[in-house]
Write an enzyme that holds these catalytic residues in place. Structure first.
Site, PDB file in Angstrom:
ATOM      1  N   LYS A 246     -13.782   8.035  -5.129  1.00  0.00           N
ATOM      2  CA  LYS A 246     -13.063   6.865  -5.089  1.00  0.00           C
ATOM      3  C   LYS A 246     -14.205   5.796  -6.645  1.00  0.00           C
ATOM      4  O   LYS A 246     -15.498   5.134  -5.946  1.00  0.00           O
ATOM      5  CB  LYS A 246     -12.958   6.076  -4.438  1.00  0.00           C
ATOM      6  CG  LYS A 246     -12.327   4.413  -4.182  1.00  0.00           C
ATOM      7  CD  LYS A 246     -11.914   3.661  -2.626  1.00  0.00           C
ATOM      8  CE  LYS A 246     -11.341   2.361  -3.025  1.00  0.00           C
ATOM      9  NZ  LYS A 246     -10.339   1.697  -1.864  1.00  0.00           N
TER      10      LYS A 246
ATOM     11  N   SER B 275      -6.185   0.746  -0.975  1.00  0.00           N
ATOM     12  CA  SER B 275      -6.415   0.477  -2.298  1.00  0.00           C
ATOM     13  C   SER B 275      -7.654   2.071  -2.857  1.00  0.00           C
ATOM     14  O   SER B 275      -7.645   2.110  -4.059  1.00  0.00           O
ATOM     15  CB  SER B 275      -7.816  -0.556  -1.992  1.00  0.00           C
ATOM     16  OG  SER B 275      -8.557   0.455  -1.283  1.00  0.00           O
TER      17      SER B 275
ATOM     18  N   SER C  36      -7.036   2.104   3.645  1.00  0.00           N
ATOM     19  CA  SER C  36      -6.729   2.423   2.593  1.00  0.00           C
ATOM     20  C   SER C  36      -6.875   3.928   2.117  1.00  0.00           C
ATOM     21  O   SER C  36      -6.705   4.173   1.132  1.00  0.00           O
ATOM     22  CB  SER C  36      -7.832   1.355   1.713  1.00  0.00           C
ATOM     23  OG  SER C  36      -7.766  -0.074   1.455  1.00  0.00           O
TER      24      SER C  36
END
Length: 489
Positions: free
Chosen positions: A78, A153, A177
């Site tokens: 990420k 996210s 997330s």
């Protein structure tokens, strides 16, 4: 041989140690797969191809040890986890050109385990969002249906795994997330106990809530990856100096006598009937495996969303002060003096959702409102923690839906922040209490995956993996694949 991209981490490890394939071949196949599917999925912001192939070649020369289950395997990262000399943007224009000079602790741990980072994954800007639509760079698509959101996210982290671009990824979870995009994409996502995994090198959103965790296609793969990234880190003041067990040790399929609680607040009318039905079927499966399941109450969980958005936004407004156009990242050229550098760089560099949360947080911390909002939110957070403690006095595990709905359409809710915020109602309480939570596939609605959330006691991820593995082995949801992987979605 079946296409390598359809293999999970455990299967790839067996191929490597059996000398049927090399790490370089896996890496090359991974980049081929990413390039073939990226126009449909849009999961990656930056690729690390040259260095990844080089690292894989070195590992092949050194040899892959059978005792290193992750060695030679690709992983996606990420883009809020800093990677030395590799672009790290946090999905924001503010960091469009930021190349860190050091690696996050989890990156050092992955290298020690022999893993090969293949690139940086798209995300909501500074991890603020639940659909990966607030990214400055692109909008990632759901692996099962490219007209749907992948969640957020960590949407890039989940979609890339579900679409077969990579076998595993790292995400971060502040209010759901990791778990929500895992649910939307039909994979396994674990948010470890707060303090289990070092946050050193994670670009902070809300420091008392953020936690890095793994996303994979199977429970066993997930446990191997958490083994690799867990542990105390002197560079992270919130890191827990506690022993890390082997999370794969309890993956026997036996959960007889396990005591499971289902909070009635997680099965209300706010959760789609089809989701509730899928979770009820999962409850039946657990009972069939020998677990006892009872209904319980978490009375203060209904305040979780309000508490979260005050605390998280307040911490974000403080954490994001460092992005000022002076030291690194975006700097406005439309300036006349120093104040213009600060104001214009932040105005132009941050997106709408980030600005909204900075404003909310600054208001909550301001003189005259601190006691009414931030302090009160902290008090209610304590009540939420006590509710969980009371349940865990009598039960080993809590289960319920991960999300109130399945993945919704791109653009459907992004203009409605209240709808977006309340979508995290089932995941947020776990972060507020610092507990471990994970999502595993438990069904389908209209061809889209449903996630089952498991919540454990502090630092008891082992029991969660034990239960999740038993459930996975008793069902076939994890074996079903989206059309992009050759399935019948």
């Amino acid at each position: 041989m079946t296409e390598l991209y359809k293999k999970n981490l455990t299967e790839l490890h067996d191929l490597l140690t059996g000398k049927e394939v090399t790490a370089k071949e896996i890496a090359e196949a991974t980049f081929k797969r990413i390039k073939e599917t990226e126009p449909q999925v849009d999961a990656f912001i930056t690729l690390n191809e040259e260095r990844a192939i080089e690292l894989a070649t070195k590992l092949d020369v050194a040899g892959i040890d059978e005792t290193q289950p992750l060695a030679g395997l690709p992983i996606g990262i990420k883009d809020n986890i800093v990677t030395k000399d590799l672009l790290t943007t946090a999905g924001s224009k503010m960091l469009f050109n930021f190349e860190p000079i050091y690696d996050a602790t989890v990156m050092e741990q992955l290298y020690s385990a022999g893993m090969i980072p293949v690139g940086k994954l798209n995300m909501d800007e500074f991890a603020m969002g639940g659909s990966t639509e607030t990214s400055y760079f692109k909008k990632t698509k759901n692996a099962w249906d490219q007209t749907k959101v992948p969640g957020g996210s960590s949407g890039g982290s989940a979609a890339a795994v579900a679409a077969g671009q990579i076998g595993a990824s790292l995400g971060s979870d502040t209010g759901g997330s990791i778990r929500q995009p895992a649910a939307f994409n039909g994979i396994v996502g674990m948010k470890p106990t707060y303090g289990r995994v070092s946050r050193f090198g994670l670009i902070a959103f809300a420091s008392s809530l953020d936690q890095i965790g793994p996303l994979t296609r199977t429970v066993k793969d997930n446990a191997f990856l958490l083994n690799a990234i867990s542990g105390w880190d002197k560079r992270d003041s919130s890191s827990a100096k506690i022993e890390v067990p082997d999370f794969t040790a309890g993956l026997t399929g036996d959960i007889k006598g396990l005591k499971i609680a289902v909070p009635k607040e997680f099965m209300t009318e706010g959760v789609a009937p089809e989701i509730r039905t899928a979770v009820e079927k999962a409850v039946t499966t657990f009972k069939g495996l020998g677990a006892t399941v009872d209904e319980v109450s978490l009375p203060h969980s209904k305040y979780g969303v309000e508490v979260y958005y005050i605390i998280a936004s307040s911490e974000a407004s403080s954490n994001l002060q460092r992005f000022d156009g002076i030291r690194y990242g975006y700097r406005s050229e439309n300036v006349k003096d120093l104040e213009d550098v600060y104001v214009n760089s932040r105005s132009e560099g941050f997106g709408l959702e980030v600005k909204r949360r900075i404003m909310l947080g600054t208001f909550s911390l301001s003189a005259g409102y601190y006691d009414a909002y931030f302090k009160k939110a902290g008090q209610v957070r304590t009540l939420i923690c006590r509710d969980f403690d009371a349940v865990f006095n009598d039960y080993d595990l809590i289960i319920g839906p991960t999300t109130p709905t399945v993945a919704y359409g791109l653009g459907e809710n992004i203009e409605d922040p209240i709808t977006m915020y309340t979508a995290d109602v089932l995941t947020i309480p776990v972060n507020l209490a610092g507990l471990p939570g994970m999502s595993v596939p438990c069904g389908f609605v209209d061809g889209l995956p449903v996630g089952l959330q498991l919540i454990g006691k502090h630092f008891d991820e082992a029991t969660m993996y034990q239960a999740a593995y038993a459930f996975e082995q008793a069902t076939n949801f994890h074996k079903q694949q989206p059309a992009i992987l050759g399935g019948h979605a």
